[in-house]
Every structure is written in C-alpha cells, then in structure tokens.
Design a protein around this motif. Structure first.
Motif, PDB file in Angstrom:
ATOM      1  N   VAL A 204       0.017  19.419   0.969  1.00  0.00           N
ATOM      2  CA  VAL A 204      -1.359  18.990   0.708  1.00  0.00           C
ATOM      3  C   VAL A 204      -1.723  17.804   1.597  1.00  0.00           C
ATOM      4  O   VAL A 204      -2.784  17.785   2.249  1.00  0.00           O
ATOM      5  N   VAL A 205      -0.848  16.796   1.635  1.00  0.00           N
ATOM      6  CA  VAL A 205      -1.122  15.600   2.437  1.00  0.00           C
ATOM      7  C   VAL A 205      -1.176  15.943   3.923  1.00  0.00           C
ATOM      8  O   VAL A 205      -2.043  15.457   4.659  1.00  0.00           O
ATOM      9  N   ARG A 206      -0.259  16.816   4.356  1.00  0.00           N
ATOM     10  CA  ARG A 206      -0.248  17.206   5.763  1.00  0.00           C
ATOM     11  C   ARG A 206      -1.547  17.922   6.131  1.00  0.00           C
ATOM     12  O   ARG A 206      -2.105  17.704   7.221  1.00  0.00           O
ATOM     13  N   GLN A 207      -2.038  18.795   5.245  1.00  0.00           N
ATOM     14  CA  GLN A 207      -3.279  19.515   5.537  1.00  0.00           C
ATOM     15  C   GLN A 207      -4.432  18.543   5.722  1.00  0.00           C
ATOM     16  O   GLN A 207      -5.232  18.682   6.669  1.00  0.00           O
ATOM     17  N   PHE A 208      -4.508  17.529   4.862  1.00  0.00           N
ATOM     18  CA  PHE A 208      -5.615  16.582   4.988  1.00  0.00           C
ATOM     19  C   PHE A 208      -5.489  15.749   6.254  1.00  0.00           C
ATOM     20  O   PHE A 208      -6.449  15.614   7.020  1.00  0.00           O
ATOM     21  N   ARG A 263     -12.475  20.252   1.598  1.00  0.00           N
ATOM     22  CA  ARG A 263     -11.752  21.477   1.935  1.00  0.00           C
ATOM     23  C   ARG A 263     -10.364  21.490   1.294  1.00  0.00           C
ATOM     24  O   ARG A 263      -9.886  22.540   0.859  1.00  0.00           O
ATOM     25  N   VAL A 264      -9.720  20.326   1.226  1.00  0.00           N
ATOM     26  CA  VAL A 264      -8.419  20.252   0.563  1.00  0.00           C
ATOM     27  C   VAL A 264      -8.562  20.552  -0.929  1.00  0.00           C
ATOM     28  O   VAL A 264      -7.716  21.213  -1.525  1.00  0.00           O
ATOM     29  N   GLN A 265      -9.651  20.068  -1.547  1.00  0.00           N
ATOM     30  CA  GLN A 265      -9.868  20.343  -2.963  1.00  0.00           C
ATOM     31  C   GLN A 265     -10.024  21.841  -3.209  1.00  0.00           C
ATOM     32  O   GLN A 265      -9.496  22.385  -4.188  1.00  0.00           O
ATOM     33  N   LYS A 266     -10.723  22.538  -2.316  1.00  0.00           N
ATOM     34  CA  LYS A 266     -10.844  23.988  -2.442  1.00  0.00           C
ATOM     35  C   LYS A 266      -9.482  24.654  -2.331  1.00  0.00           C
ATOM     36  O   LYS A 266      -9.178  25.618  -3.034  1.00  0.00           O
ATOM     37  N   PHE A 267      -8.649  24.130  -1.436  1.00  0.00           N
ATOM     38  CA  PHE A 267      -7.287  24.655  -1.289  1.00  0.00           C
ATOM     39  C   PHE A 267      -6.495  24.462  -2.579  1.00  0.00           C
ATOM     40  O   PHE A 267      -5.784  25.376  -3.038  1.00  0.00           O
ATOM     41  N   LEU A 268      -6.583  23.288  -3.202  1.00  0.00           N
ATOM     42  CA  LEU A 268      -5.884  23.034  -4.465  1.00  0.00           C
ATOM     43  C   LEU A 268      -6.371  23.967  -5.560  1.00  0.00           C
ATOM     44  O   LEU A 268      -5.569  24.474  -6.361  1.00  0.00           O
ATOM     45  N   PRO A 278      -5.433  16.267 -10.851  1.00  0.00           N
ATOM     46  CA  PRO A 278      -6.611  15.411 -10.648  1.00  0.00           C
ATOM     47  C   PRO A 278      -7.306  15.809  -9.353  1.00  0.00           C
ATOM     48  O   PRO A 278      -6.694  16.417  -8.470  1.00  0.00           O
ATOM     49  N   ARG A 279      -8.552  15.455  -9.223  1.00  0.00           N
ATOM     50  CA  ARG A 279      -9.322  15.836  -8.050  1.00  0.00           C
ATOM     51  C   ARG A 279      -8.795  15.137  -6.801  1.00  0.00           C
ATOM     52  O   ARG A 279      -8.486  13.951  -6.819  1.00  0.00           O
ATOM     53  N   PHE A 280      -8.668  15.931  -5.728  1.00  0.00           N
ATOM     54  CA  PHE A 280      -8.307  15.339  -4.439  1.00  0.00           C
ATOM     55  C   PHE A 280      -9.571  14.746  -3.820  1.00  0.00           C
ATOM     56  O   PHE A 280     -10.526  15.455  -3.536  1.00  0.00           O
ATOM     57  N   ASP A 281      -9.564  13.466  -3.643  1.00  0.00           N
ATOM     58  CA  ASP A 281     -10.748  12.799  -3.113  1.00  0.00           C
ATOM     59  C   ASP A 281     -10.304  11.624  -2.254  1.00  0.00           C
ATOM     60  O   ASP A 281      -9.155  11.179  -2.329  1.00  0.00           O
ATOM     61  N   VAL A 282     -11.203  11.130  -1.439  1.00  0.00           N
ATOM     62  CA  VAL A 282     -10.903   9.978  -0.593  1.00  0.00           C
ATOM     63  C   VAL A 282     -12.041   8.976  -0.702  1.00  0.00           C
ATOM     64  O   VAL A 282     -13.161   9.311  -1.089  1.00  0.00           O
ATOM     65  N   SER A 283     -11.733   7.750  -0.368  1.00  0.00           N
ATOM     66  CA  SER A 283     -12.769   6.733  -0.193  1.00  0.00           C
ATOM     67  C   SER A 283     -12.560   6.099   1.173  1.00  0.00           C
ATOM     68  O   SER A 283     -11.428   5.950   1.635  1.00  0.00           O
ATOM     69  N   VAL A 284     -13.675   5.741   1.812  1.00  0.00           N
ATOM     70  CA  VAL A 284     -13.638   5.260   3.186  1.00  0.00           C
ATOM     71  C   VAL A 284     -14.394   3.936   3.273  1.00  0.00           C
ATOM     72  O   VAL A 284     -15.432   3.759   2.641  1.00  0.00           O
TER      73      VAL A 284
END
Length: 373
Positions: A204-208, A263-268, A278-284
């Motif tokens: 998962v981390v590698r995909q993101f 896109r990663v969330q759709k993959f999960l 839990p939801r895969f999300d990021v903050s920037v």
C-alpha cells in the motif's frame, strides 16, 4: 467559439469526448488517427488539441513531436489522454511538450476543467505575470524538451538506486533565497499498520509513494526525501523549470498527491473490503522562503547526504501537523500563496499556532487551481 481538434481511435471515447466539449460550446473536429488529426490541425489551426496516446498510423507522441516542429502550429496547447496503467506515458508526454494529461477512465468534469484551463492560458499567463511566469510557455517547452527529458531520466535513475539527489562531496551547500517546501504525511498510518500485515502495508505504501515520486518529478522537484512516513520536497526556480514558478509547481504537486491518495483508497476498498481499515488519506503543507540544502558526509557509510534546513522547512513540518487537526487537506502559508495569487482557489484562512514558536502562522486551505474567465 473556440475550436478543438480531437484525435482518438476508439469511436465510443471519441463520441463521448466530442459530446462533452460541444455541450460546453466548443467547436470540435475529430480524427481517428494521428496523421489525419495532424492534417486537421495544420488546416484549421485550432485553439486546443486533445489526443490519445495509442493510435494507428501515428501515435500521440509522434503527432506531438511533429506539431512542435512546425512553426505555424507549435504553440497550440496539447492535452494527452492515457490510461492509468501507462504511467510512463505521463512522464514522456510532459517532457515532450504536452501541456497536460488526463488518465482514462476520466469524468466529464475532469475533461471540462482541463480544456478550460488550456483555452484560458493567455488570460492565466497575464494574471501570473507578477509571479514571474514566462509568457512563452510553449516555446520554452520546445527549446528545452530534450534537456528536460535527460534531466528527468538522470533523477529517476538516481532515485531508484537510493542515491537521488546525488551530491559532490567537494561541493558547497546550496542556498536559495526563495523556495517552496512541500511536506505530505500519511494519516491513520498506525491504524493501517495494526490491521495489515507488513507485506500488505508495504504494498500500500509503495503504491502511494511510487505515485508521489512520479508527481513531484513531473513538476520539477529539486530535492525529495522521506521523513518518517512522510515525504519532504523542495521546489526552486531554475533554467530547467523556468516556464512555471516554484510555488505554482508545488501547489500542482500537492493537488496531485491528494488525488493519488484517493486512488490508493479505491485500491484498499477493492483488495481489503472486510478488514475494516481506517481511511487512507494524506495531509499536505506548503510554505515558501529561504532554504539551504546542506550536504553532510556520512561517517559510517561514506558519501554525501543532502538535508533541507532552515526556518522555512521547520515551519512546513509544524504546519502539516496542526492543519491536519483542522481537517485541511492542503494547508499553505500566506507567504507561499502570495507567489501564486490568481492561480489557485483557497478556502478557510486562520492564524495557526505552531508548537515552540511565539508567533502564529497566517495560513489558508488550498482547494484547487483557479480557472480564469
């Protein structure tokens, strides 16, 4: 009425794209291959070209090369259509002179926004003159496309060997009076680690971060490195990216990282529907100011490591932590936003207290790119 030439060999996609564009009031001429499409461009000199990458007789890259080599049509903006599985096409297209790309499948709204952004490029360029954006973006891309392609390949090769960006041990620190710093962090990482195996989590981390690496490369990052589960990126102005200033490239990269997380969330959702993840999300966070790239010698392993240092970097890391608590996807300091005035849309604005600092930081939520009308 703006004129658009559409090149797409798939009849269904060609009909869909033409219908969406005509509904927005554009005149559309269509071709099912690159040869016919290029002839339409030469005869009609449209305001915009939208082209698929994979086409018979002449593919999208060959068509783009021929278009950029013809002085009569070389400045016409081009949007490439490519599939999600063809990430290499994105890199090749952007370094070959494409103005934008859209990945298939796409929503009609994405197509409308991309077309409107390119058709309003002259107005956008006028609005961005105060930010030192060169008016002749297309000419710069043509002049520099070979150099950009070589530069990208050098950076990518170095990154894959865990040595990007490389540094000369004898060289001095690099100092920039004004740069844009981006820091992205994965939210809910501990929750994901609790419910996924190490192999599943690494996938998962590698995909993101594969997507993240492509994104920051596309927009001309000068330096990137991991900080915990996060990624720290520095953008600067240079001759290799002189067509768009560092602040706007950082903003576009931040928006691309948020899309990559979706896109990663759709993959999960598709791979682990019963895990209750839990939801895969990021903050920037985005900030601009003086930055130094300190070059440090590794006494244990040898070689030189590059470390971004300075108050601008420190503030960016602190801003990401505080803004994520407020639910902001992308937080940008007002100092950074002054450099992209008129080019982005912002939401809430607040004075954010940062741990260890006496003065609060004036910042706002960055929502997206502005479409000039």
């Amino acid at each position: 009425m703006p004129l658009i030439v559409l090149m797409e060999d798939d009849a269904a996609t060609r009909t869909l794209v033409a219908s969406v564009l005509r509904k927005d009031g554009y005149e559309v001429l269509s071709a099912d291959n690159g040869v016919s499409g290029l002839e339409l461009v030469r005869q009609n000199k449209p305001d915009l070209v939208i082209s698929d990458v994979q086409m018979p007789l002449m593919d999208g890259f060959a068509m783009l090369q021929a278009l950029r080599a013809d002085p009569a049509i070389m400045t016409i903006p081009v949007i490439l259509l490519t599939s999600l599985q063809e990430r290499a096409h994105m890199r090749i297209g952007m370094t070959s002179g494409a103005d934008d790309y859209i990945t298939k499948p796409f929503r009609p709204g994405e197509l409308r926004e991309a077309a409107a952004a390119q058709l309003n490029k002259r107005e956008m360029q006028a609005a961005l003159q105060t930010m030192a954006v060169e008016a002749a973006v297309q000419a710069a891309l043509v002049d520099q496309k070979h150099h950009l392609s070589r530069l990208y390949e050098e950076k990518l090769a170095s990154e894959l060997s865990d040595k990007w960006p490389a540094a000369d041990a004898a060289s001095e620190d690099e100092k920039f009076s004004n740069a844009s710093v981006l820091f992205v962090d994965v939210l809910n990482y501990a929750g994901l680690a609790e419910k996924l195996s190490s192999t599943e989590l690494s996938d998962v981390v590698r995909q993101f971060y594969n997507n993240a690496g492509d994104t920051v490369h596309l927009f001309g990052a000068r330096h990137m490195q991991f900080v915990g589960e996060g990624l720290l990126v520095v953008f600067v102005d240079s001759t290799d990216t002189s067509s768009v200033n560092h602040g706007l490239r950082a903003a576009r990269a931040a928006l691309g990282l948020v899309d990559a997380a979706k896109r990663v969330q759709k993959f999960l959702n598709s791979q682990f529907p019963a895990y209750g993840l839990p939801r895969f999300d990021v903050s920037v966070a985005l900030n601009s100011g003086p930055v130094a790239l300190a070059k440090l010698e590794d006494p244990l392993h040898g070689g030189i490591h590059v470390l971004p240092v300075g108050d601008t970097v420190s503030v960016t890391l602190l801003l990401q932590k505080q803004a994520s608590k407020a639910g902001w996807k992308i937080a940008a300091s007002v100092a950074m936003l002054r450099g992209v005035t008129g080019a982005v849309n912002t939401g809430a604005r607040a004075l954010i207290s940062l741990p260890g600092r006496t003065a609060a930081l004036d910042a706002a939520e960055l929502l997206g790119l502005a479409l000039q009308t």
